[in-house]
Design a protein around this motif. Structure first.
Motif, mmCIF file in Angstrom:
data_model
loop_
_atom_site.group_PDB
_atom_site.id
_atom_site.type_symbol
_atom_site.label_atom_id
_atom_site.label_comp_id
_atom_site.label_asym_id
_atom_site.label_seq_id
_atom_site.Cartn_x
_atom_site.Cartn_y
_atom_site.Cartn_z
ATOM 1 N N ILE A 103 -37.398 1.263 0.558
ATOM 2 C CA ILE A 103 -36.200 0.432 0.744
ATOM 3 C C ILE A 103 -35.684 0.546 2.177
ATOM 4 O O ILE A 103 -35.293 -0.448 2.792
ATOM 5 C CB ILE A 103 -35.112 0.829 -0.264
ATOM 6 C CG1 ILE A 103 -35.548 0.446 -1.686
ATOM 7 C CG2 ILE A 103 -33.781 0.152 0.069
ATOM 8 C CD1 ILE A 103 -34.651 1.011 -2.772
ATOM 9 N N THR A 104 -35.693 1.760 2.710
ATOM 10 C CA THR A 104 -35.164 1.955 4.067
ATOM 11 C C THR A 104 -36.109 1.412 5.134
ATOM 12 O O THR A 104 -35.702 0.656 6.021
ATOM 13 C CB THR A 104 -34.886 3.442 4.332
ATOM 14 O OG1 THR A 104 -36.068 4.209 4.031
ATOM 15 C CG2 THR A 104 -33.732 3.941 3.487
ATOM 16 N N THR A 105 -37.391 1.784 5.057
ATOM 17 C CA THR A 105 -38.322 1.415 6.127
ATOM 18 C C THR A 105 -38.754 -0.043 6.063
ATOM 19 O O THR A 105 -39.160 -0.607 7.095
ATOM 20 C CB THR A 105 -39.578 2.308 6.090
ATOM 21 O OG1 THR A 105 -40.193 2.202 4.800
ATOM 22 C CG2 THR A 105 -39.205 3.760 6.366
ATOM 23 N N ASN A 106 -38.683 -0.642 4.881
ATOM 24 C CA ASN A 106 -39.049 -2.057 4.759
ATOM 25 C C ASN A 106 -37.845 -2.950 4.476
ATOM 26 O O ASN A 106 -37.669 -3.983 5.112
ATOM 27 C CB ASN A 106 -40.094 -2.249 3.656
ATOM 28 C CG ASN A 106 -41.472 -1.788 4.074
ATOM 29 O OD1 ASN A 106 -41.890 -2.016 5.201
ATOM 30 N ND2 ASN A 106 -42.182 -1.128 3.185
ATOM 31 N N GLY A 107 -36.999 -2.530 3.507
ATOM 32 C CA GLY A 107 -35.868 -3.366 3.132
ATOM 33 C C GLY A 107 -34.781 -3.409 4.184
ATOM 34 O O GLY A 107 -34.415 -4.485 4.690
ATOM 35 N N SER A 130 -36.200 5.431 18.146
ATOM 36 C CA SER A 130 -36.722 4.905 16.892
ATOM 37 C C SER A 130 -38.127 5.417 16.621
ATOM 38 O O SER A 130 -38.492 5.690 15.474
ATOM 39 C CB SER A 130 -36.716 3.374 16.927
ATOM 40 O OG SER A 130 -35.404 2.884 17.126
ATOM 41 N N GLY A 131 -38.927 5.576 17.680
ATOM 42 C CA GLY A 131 -40.275 6.094 17.505
ATOM 43 C C GLY A 131 -40.286 7.530 17.019
ATOM 44 O O GLY A 131 -41.070 7.893 16.131
ATOM 45 N N VAL A 137 -40.217 10.616 9.874
ATOM 46 C CA VAL A 137 -40.308 10.068 8.520
ATOM 47 C C VAL A 137 -41.738 10.158 8.004
ATOM 48 O O VAL A 137 -41.986 10.565 6.862
ATOM 49 C CB VAL A 137 -39.824 8.602 8.486
ATOM 50 C CG1 VAL A 137 -40.133 7.961 7.142
ATOM 51 C CG2 VAL A 137 -38.334 8.516 8.775
ATOM 52 N N ALA A 138 -42.706 9.769 8.844
ATOM 53 C CA ALA A 138 -44.113 9.799 8.427
ATOM 54 C C ALA A 138 -44.562 11.216 8.102
ATOM 55 O O ALA A 138 -45.276 11.442 7.113
ATOM 56 C CB ALA A 138 -44.992 9.197 9.534
ATOM 57 N N TYR A 285 -33.930 4.817 9.218
ATOM 58 C CA TYR A 285 -34.825 5.971 9.339
ATOM 59 C C TYR A 285 -34.093 7.277 9.057
ATOM 60 O O TYR A 285 -34.687 8.224 8.526
ATOM 61 C CB TYR A 285 -35.452 5.999 10.737
ATOM 62 C CG TYR A 285 -36.372 4.826 10.996
ATOM 63 C CD1 TYR A 285 -37.219 4.347 10.003
ATOM 64 C CD2 TYR A 285 -36.396 4.175 12.230
ATOM 65 C CE1 TYR A 285 -38.057 3.267 10.220
ATOM 66 C CE2 TYR A 285 -37.235 3.096 12.463
ATOM 67 C CZ TYR A 285 -38.058 2.641 11.452
ATOM 68 O OH TYR A 285 -38.892 1.575 11.672
ATOM 69 N N GLY A 286 -32.804 7.327 9.397
ATOM 70 C CA GLY A 286 -32.030 8.526 9.084
ATOM 71 C C GLY A 286 -31.907 8.747 7.590
ATOM 72 O O GLY A 286 -31.999 9.885 7.106
ATOM 73 N N SER A 287 -31.733 7.667 6.841
ATOM 74 C CA SER A 287 -31.650 7.787 5.390
ATOM 75 C C SER A 287 -32.987 8.192 4.781
ATOM 76 O O SER A 287 -33.040 8.987 3.844
ATOM 77 C CB SER A 287 -31.190 6.458 4.783
ATOM 78 O OG SER A 287 -29.870 6.167 5.159
#
Length: 360
Positions: A103-107, A130-131, A137-138, A285-287
Motif C-alpha cells: 500500500i505504501t510503496t505502490n498505493g 528517497s533512495g 525498505v528493501a 517509505y517511512g511508514s
C-alpha cells in the motif's frame, strides 16, 4: 460565550466511551456499524493531532511522527488479534506487514505521483533521501519477509527462535539508523524540494503553541487507545465479512492495513498537490520501514506468550510482486523526478496485488 469543541477532540473521546461499554462483549451488526464510524473518526483525529505535533517540530520530524503514530496502531492491532486468533493468526503479521508495504510503496507513492504530476507535470524530489529510504525498505522486507521462506533450520516459512531474535534486532537497528540519518546526519536529504509553480498553503502558517502541541500529544494517545480497542472489538465482524465475501482469511490483514493507512494516504496526497512530493515519499517509505522495523520486534516479543506458529515467509506470488515493486521503485526514485506514468505503473501494481489477494 460557550467555546465550541472541535470534532477532532470529540471523536476520540466518544470512541473511547464506546470502547468502555463494549469491551469484552459480542456486538451486533448495528453496534458494529456505529463503532466502525467511530473507529474511522478516531483514526482521522489521531492523524490530525499527529500533524499538529508535526507542524510544531517541523520536517522531517513531522513525517516521522505521523508514520510512527500510524505504525503503533498497526502493531497494536496485530498483537491484540494474534493473542485471540489461534492458528488463524499464524499469518496475520505477515499478511498485514506485506499489505502495508504494498500500500505504501505502490498505493501512496502511486497516488502521490499521479496527483502531483496532474498539477505540475513533472514532480521533483530528492533522489538521495528517497533512495536511501527505499534501500532500507528493501533490506527490511528481505530480512523479515523473504528470508523465512528459504531458511532450513525450522520447517515451513518461519524463523527458528534464534533467527527471529536476530531478525527483530536487525530490523529495529536498521530502522533506528535510518531515523538518525533522516533527522540528524543528513536531514537536508529529506526536506521538501522546491516544485516549480507550487504554492505551499502551510509555509507561512504559524506553528502551534507549546500548549496546543502538548494537548495534541494527549489527544493522540487517547485516539490511539480508542482505535486499537475498537479494532479489537470489530475484529470478529471483519473476519465474518471477509468469510462471507468468499475471500481468503489472509485478506483480514489487507483490511487492517487499509484502515490504518487511509489517513496517511490522504496526508501524502495533500502534500503532493501542494508540490511537496518529498514529504509524500517520506510518509510512504517511512511508514513501510516503521511497519516492518517495529512489527517484527513486537511480534518477536509477543511470541514468548502467544502460542502457535508464526509464519512470516512470503509465498511465490507475493515474492514476485515484492521484487517487481522494488525494481519499479528504484527506476522511479533514481532520477529525482517522475511523471504521471510512474504513478500509474505503481497503481497498476497495487491493483494486481489486491486482485491476487482476493483471488490467489
Amino acid at each position: 460565550m460557550i467555546k465550541r469543541v472541535s470534532w477532532n477532540v470529540l471523536a476520540p473521546l466518544i470512541a473511547l466511551v464506546a470502547l468502555v461499554f463494549t469491551w469484552g462483549h459480542e456486538i451486533g451488526p448495528v453496534v458494529g456499524a456505529l463503532e466502525a464510524v467511530l473507529l474511522g473518526g478516531a483514526v482521522l483525529a489521531a492523524v490530525h493531532h499527529a500533524e499538529v505535533v508535526a507542524h510544531r517540530v517541523g520536517e522531517p520530524f513531522g513525517s516521522l511522527v505521523l508514520a510512527v503514530a500510524v505504525t503503533v496502531i498497526e502493531v497494536a492491532l496485530i498483537v491484540t488479534l494474534m493473542t485471540s486468533g489461534g492458528d488463524k493468526a499464524a499469518t496475520l503479521a505477515r499478511d498485514t506487514v506485506f499489505a502495508a508495504v504494498m500500500i505504501t510503496t505502490n498505493g501512496i507513492v502511486g497516488l502521490s505521483l499521479l496527483l502531483g504530476s496532474r498539477r505540475y507535470g513533472v514532480t521533483q524530489f530528492n533522489a538521495h533521501g528517497s533512495g536511501s529510504a527505499l534501500a532500507t525498505v528493501a533490506t527490511l522486507a528481505t530480512l523479515g519477509l523473504v528470508l523465512p521462506t528459504f531458511t532450513t533450520t525450522h520447517p515451513g516459512p518461519q524463523f527458528s527462535p534464534g533467527q527471529l531474535a536476530f531478525a527483530a534486532v536487525a530490523s529495529l537497528a536498521l530502522y533506528l539508523m535510518f531515523v538518525f540519518t533522516q533527522t540528524v546526519r543528513h536531514r537536508d536529504f529529506f526536506l521538501p524540494v522546491v516544485q516549480k509553480g507550487a504554492v505551499d498553503d502551510d509555509s507561512h502558517a504559524d506553528p502551534p503553541s507549546t500548549k496546543a502541541a502538548w494537548s495534541s500529544v494527549g489527544m493522540l494517545l487517547i485516539a490511539l487507545v480508542a482505535v486499537v480497542g475498537l479494532a479489537k472489538v470489530e475484529s470478529p465482524i471483519i473476519e465474518r465479512m471477509v468469510a462471507a465475501a468468499g475471500f481468503p482469511h489472509s485478506f483480514v490483514g489487507v483490511v487492517i492495513a487499509l484502515v490504518v493507512l487511509l489517513p496517511e494516504t490522504l496526508a501524502a496526497g495533500r502534500a503532493a498537490r501542494q508540490g511537496r512530493m518529498q514529504i509524500s515519499l517520506n510518509l510512504a517509505y517511512g511508514s513501510a520501514m516503521a511497519s516492518i522495523g517495529l512489527t517484527i520486534p513486537a511480534i518477536a516479543l509477543a511470541s514468548i506468550w502467544v502460542r502457535g506458529p508464526l509464519l512470516l515467509g512470503l509465498g511465490p506470488t507475493q515474492l514476485v510482486l515484492l521484487a517487481l515493486t522494488m525494481v519499479v521503485s528504484v527506476l522511479t526514485v533514481v532520477p529525482g523526478r517522475a511523471t504521471r506514468l510512474e504513478g500509474e505503473v505503481h497503481l497498476v501494481l497495487l491493483a494486481a496485488w489486491l486482485f491476487l489477494a482476493i483471488s490467489p
